[in-house]
Motif scaffolding. Structure first.
Motif, PDB file in Angstrom:
ATOM      1  N   GLU A   5     -38.611  13.540   3.723  1.00  0.00           N
ATOM      2  CA  GLU A   5     -37.798  14.225   4.728  1.00  0.00           C
ATOM      3  C   GLU A   5     -36.871  15.251   4.079  1.00  0.00           C
ATOM      4  O   GLU A   5     -36.741  16.377   4.567  1.00  0.00           O
ATOM      5  CB  GLU A   5     -36.965  13.211   5.527  1.00  0.00           C
ATOM      6  CG  GLU A   5     -37.772  12.341   6.449  1.00  0.00           C
ATOM      7  CD  GLU A   5     -36.941  11.235   7.072  1.00  0.00           C
ATOM      8  OE1 GLU A   5     -37.217  10.895   8.229  1.00  0.00           O
ATOM      9  OE2 GLU A   5     -36.017  10.715   6.402  1.00  0.00           O
ATOM     10  N   TRP A   9     -36.758  19.306   4.740  1.00  0.00           N
ATOM     11  CA  TRP A   9     -35.527  20.015   5.112  1.00  0.00           C
ATOM     12  C   TRP A   9     -35.203  21.105   4.098  1.00  0.00           C
ATOM     13  O   TRP A   9     -34.808  22.216   4.462  1.00  0.00           O
ATOM     14  CB  TRP A   9     -34.349  19.046   5.213  1.00  0.00           C
ATOM     15  CG  TRP A   9     -34.348  18.207   6.446  1.00  0.00           C
ATOM     16  CD1 TRP A   9     -34.611  16.865   6.528  1.00  0.00           C
ATOM     17  CD2 TRP A   9     -34.081  18.625   7.787  1.00  0.00           C
ATOM     18  NE1 TRP A   9     -34.525  16.449   7.818  1.00  0.00           N
ATOM     19  CE2 TRP A   9     -34.195  17.494   8.624  1.00  0.00           C
ATOM     20  CE3 TRP A   9     -33.747  19.850   8.363  1.00  0.00           C
ATOM     21  CZ2 TRP A   9     -33.992  17.546   9.991  1.00  0.00           C
ATOM     22  CZ3 TRP A   9     -33.544  19.896   9.741  1.00  0.00           C
ATOM     23  CH2 TRP A   9     -33.666  18.769  10.537  1.00  0.00           C
ATOM     24  N   MET A  31     -31.056  24.840  12.577  1.00  0.00           N
ATOM     25  CA  MET A  31     -31.336  23.816  11.570  1.00  0.00           C
ATOM     26  C   MET A  31     -30.211  22.787  11.506  1.00  0.00           C
ATOM     27  O   MET A  31     -30.461  21.590  11.405  1.00  0.00           O
ATOM     28  CB  MET A  31     -31.551  24.456  10.208  1.00  0.00           C
ATOM     29  CG  MET A  31     -31.902  23.460   9.132  1.00  0.00           C
ATOM     30  SD  MET A  31     -32.186  24.268   7.557  1.00  0.00           S
ATOM     31  CE  MET A  31     -32.273  22.835   6.505  1.00  0.00           C
ATOM     32  N   LEU A  35     -30.624  18.873  12.182  1.00  0.00           N
ATOM     33  CA  LEU A  35     -30.232  17.934  11.133  1.00  0.00           C
ATOM     34  C   LEU A  35     -29.286  16.860  11.670  1.00  0.00           C
ATOM     35  O   LEU A  35     -29.466  15.668  11.402  1.00  0.00           O
ATOM     36  CB  LEU A  35     -29.582  18.704   9.980  1.00  0.00           C
ATOM     37  CG  LEU A  35     -29.253  17.959   8.702  1.00  0.00           C
ATOM     38  CD1 LEU A  35     -30.522  17.406   8.064  1.00  0.00           C
ATOM     39  CD2 LEU A  35     -28.547  18.885   7.737  1.00  0.00           C
TER      40      LEU A  35
END
Length: 59
Positions: A5, A9, A31, A35
């Motif tokens: 993950e 990211w 983003m 997140l």
């Protein structure tokens, strides 16, 4: 957050930073929202990435 993950990211962050400035800040803001929704405020790795995105938005 798993290693995979975090890698995804980070790749997304790097792709946004390397792109044209036209939509950069909008994409970084999206983003950040993704997140927070995905990992919440208590994940240390997500928090560090959040701070890195915020730093990039201030430049």
């Amino acid at each position: 957050m798993t290693f995979g993950e975090m890698r995804a990211w980070t790749e997304r962050f790097n792709q946004i930073c390397g792109a044209a400035l036209m939509f950069k800040y909008q994409r970084l803001d999206n983003m950040l929202n993704d997140l927070v929704l995905a990992h919440g405020p208590h994940d240390d790795h997500a928090r560090q990435l959040y701070l890195a995105v915020m730093d990039e938005m201030e430049v």
